[in-house]
Design a protein around this motif. Structure first.
Motif, short mmCIF file in Angstrom:
data_model
loop_
_atom_site.label_atom_id
_atom_site.label_comp_id
_atom_site.label_asym_id
_atom_site.label_seq_id
_atom_site.Cartn_x
_atom_site.Cartn_y
_atom_site.Cartn_z
N ASP A 119 0.84 -1.19 0.00
CA ASP A 119 0.00 0.00 0.00
C ASP A 119 0.88 1.24 0.00
O ASP A 119 2.09 1.19 0.18
CB ASP A 119 -0.91 -0.02 1.24
CG ASP A 119 -2.22 0.71 1.00
OD1 ASP A 119 -2.28 1.48 0.04
OD2 ASP A 119 -3.15 0.50 1.79
N LYS A 164 -5.15 -6.63 1.38
CA LYS A 164 -4.63 -5.89 0.24
C LYS A 164 -3.43 -6.59 -0.41
O LYS A 164 -3.05 -6.25 -1.53
CB LYS A 164 -4.25 -4.46 0.66
CG LYS A 164 -5.46 -3.59 0.95
CD LYS A 164 -5.06 -2.17 1.28
CE LYS A 164 -6.30 -1.28 1.49
NZ LYS A 164 -5.92 0.10 1.84
N ILE A 210 -4.60 -7.84 -3.68
CA ILE A 210 -5.10 -6.89 -4.68
C ILE A 210 -3.97 -6.52 -5.64
O ILE A 210 -2.87 -6.17 -5.20
CB ILE A 210 -5.65 -5.62 -4.00
CG1 ILE A 210 -6.76 -5.99 -3.00
CG2 ILE A 210 -6.17 -4.63 -5.05
CD1 ILE A 210 -7.95 -6.69 -3.61
N LEU A 248 -4.28 -1.18 -6.58
CA LEU A 248 -3.98 -0.69 -5.24
C LEU A 248 -3.22 0.63 -5.27
O LEU A 248 -3.43 1.50 -4.42
CB LEU A 248 -3.18 -1.75 -4.47
CG LEU A 248 -3.04 -1.56 -2.98
CD1 LEU A 248 -4.39 -1.59 -2.29
CD2 LEU A 248 -2.13 -2.65 -2.40
N GLU A 294 -12.55 -1.99 -11.20
CA GLU A 294 -11.44 -1.93 -10.25
C GLU A 294 -11.95 -1.82 -8.81
O GLU A 294 -11.39 -2.44 -7.90
CB GLU A 294 -10.54 -0.73 -10.58
CG GLU A 294 -9.78 -0.88 -11.90
CD GLU A 294 -9.16 0.43 -12.37
OE1 GLU A 294 -8.18 0.38 -13.13
OE2 GLU A 294 -9.66 1.51 -11.97
N TRP A 295 -13.00 -1.05 -8.63
CA TRP A 295 -13.56 -0.90 -7.29
C TRP A 295 -14.13 -2.22 -6.78
O TRP A 295 -14.00 -2.55 -5.59
CB TRP A 295 -14.62 0.19 -7.30
CG TRP A 295 -15.28 0.44 -5.97
CD1 TRP A 295 -16.59 0.38 -5.68
CD2 TRP A 295 -14.63 0.79 -4.74
NE1 TRP A 295 -16.83 0.68 -4.36
CE2 TRP A 295 -15.62 0.94 -3.76
CE3 TRP A 295 -13.30 1.01 -4.38
CZ2 TRP A 295 -15.35 1.27 -2.43
CZ3 TRP A 295 -13.02 1.34 -3.06
CH2 TRP A 295 -14.03 1.46 -2.10
N MET A 320 -11.23 -4.12 -5.53
CA MET A 320 -10.75 -3.56 -4.26
C MET A 320 -11.63 -3.99 -3.10
O MET A 320 -11.15 -4.25 -1.98
CB MET A 320 -10.73 -2.03 -4.35
CG MET A 320 -10.28 -1.35 -3.05
SD MET A 320 -8.58 -1.76 -2.60
CE MET A 320 -7.72 -0.54 -3.60
N HIS A 347 -10.89 -7.10 -0.69
CA HIS A 347 -9.77 -7.23 0.22
C HIS A 347 -10.17 -7.61 1.66
O HIS A 347 -9.41 -8.32 2.33
CB HIS A 347 -8.85 -5.99 0.20
CG HIS A 347 -9.29 -4.84 1.05
ND1 HIS A 347 -10.04 -3.80 0.57
CD2 HIS A 347 -9.07 -4.57 2.37
CE1 HIS A 347 -10.26 -2.93 1.54
NE2 HIS A 347 -9.69 -3.37 2.64
#
Length: 328
Positions: free
Chosen positions: A149, A191, A194, A199, A209-210, A213, A216
């Motif tokens: 991240d 994450k 992901i 990310l 993409e959302w 996400m 996770h």
């Protein structure tokens, strides 16, 4: 197969007493012997035995002094010490425990009692080691998520301490709140699963993409698994539910109100506050008053209203933690 025989240090100025303990314990443990305090300290430092059986009344350095010295040194401070002594008064026992001993056996010793007490305290040490190992694994998995991240490790430290403060203010005990402190760093471990392109995307995520996400939390719960320990159970609970919202508009399950585990409700609040007030590559840090205004506005929507009240009651302490762990 590894030899897991535990080492005991037996300390007594009377050879006959050492022989009695040898007869009781030699078939199960590796034994070291010392007839005075100075030799006991030398062996404790060099051999670091798993447990020490220590006489009190010895010429020169007393057992109390030996115990106090060992507890003051980092290398030997965690070795459990059982006093084995003819002193049987309650004041003598109290002094022994105050100095850090874990038990007190009076002479003449009973073989069954000696074996049982030694076994019990070695088991407690083993359990403590397992707890520390489990905690280390949790912390390292939390670190692994950070590498994926664009948040810093200080964010995880801050929000974990915020979570503990909110929990205490809300009436949860020290033990539960400390477990939350140690579980909170795992909130975003999912994450890891992901893709970096999603990310670390600098702009807004598209719908596909959302959707990725939003997986996770579930990935995080799967990584942590069903361990059965209080720490990892709470870490899994937090990872799975920290994006749920009080009004039911969160994800992954759309849980509402008290259906959301309270550990996750607390972490959600702590996480959002720190995210708002921290600078990121894609945004500037919000001023405290703007962030707290949003927190207040989201009571009953995103956040549990009672926890929002607890947050504001401990806000001065939260700001102290924030100042202590500022990003460079």
């Amino acid at each position: 197969m590894l030899n897991d025989t535990k080492t005991l240090l037996l300390v007594d100025d009377e050879p006959a007493n050492l022989q009695v303990l040898r007869n009781i314990l030699s078939d199960q443990y590796r034994l070291l012997f010392a007839k005075d305090g100075e030799r006991a300290l030398e062996l404790a430092r060099s051999e670091k035995p798993n447990l020490i059986l220590l006489d009190v009344m010895m010429p020169g350095m007393s057992g109390y002094t030996v115990c106090e010295t060992l507890k003051a040194e980092s290398r030997t401070s965690t070795i459990p010490i059982i006093f084995v002594t003819a002193l049987s008064g309650s004041d003598d026992e109290t002094r022994g425990f105050e100095l850090g001993a874990v038990d007190y056996i009076t002479k003449p010793v009973n073989a069954a009692i000696v074996r049982a007490r030694v076994k019990t305290h070695l088991s407690l040490v083993r359990m403590d080691e397992l707890v520390k190992t489990r905690l280390a694994v949790v912390q390292r998995l939390g670190r692994a998520a950070e590498y994926k991240d664009n948040e810093t490790g200080l964010h995880v430290i801050r929000m974990s301490h915020f979570s503990r403060l909110i929990a205490l203010q809300a009436g949860f005990g020290e033990t539960w709140s400390d477990t939350l402190l140690n579980a909170a760093p795992m909130h975003d471990v999912g994450k890891i699963g992901i893709p970096d392109a999603i990310l670390q995307k600098p702009g807004k995520l598209d719908a596909d993409e959302w959707a990725v996400m939003q997986t996770h939390p579930t990935i995080g719960a799967e990584i942590i698994g069903d361990d059965g320990s209080s720490l990892l159970d709470m870490a899994r609970e937090v990872a799975l539910n920290h994006h749920e919202k009080w009004d039911g508009s969160g994800y992954p399950k759309g849980l509402k109100g008290t259906d959301i585990p309270v550990s996750a409700r607390i972490v959600a609040l702590a996480d959002v506050f720190d995210a708002l007030t921290s600078e990121r590559p894609y945004k500037s840090a919000w001023p405290i008053d703007k962030a707290t205004r949003l927190i207040r506005e989201q009571a009953g929507k995103h956040f549990d209203p009672d926890l929002v009240e607890a947050f504001f009651q401990c806000l001065p302490d939260i700001l102290k933690i924030r100042a202590q762990w500022q990003d460079a």
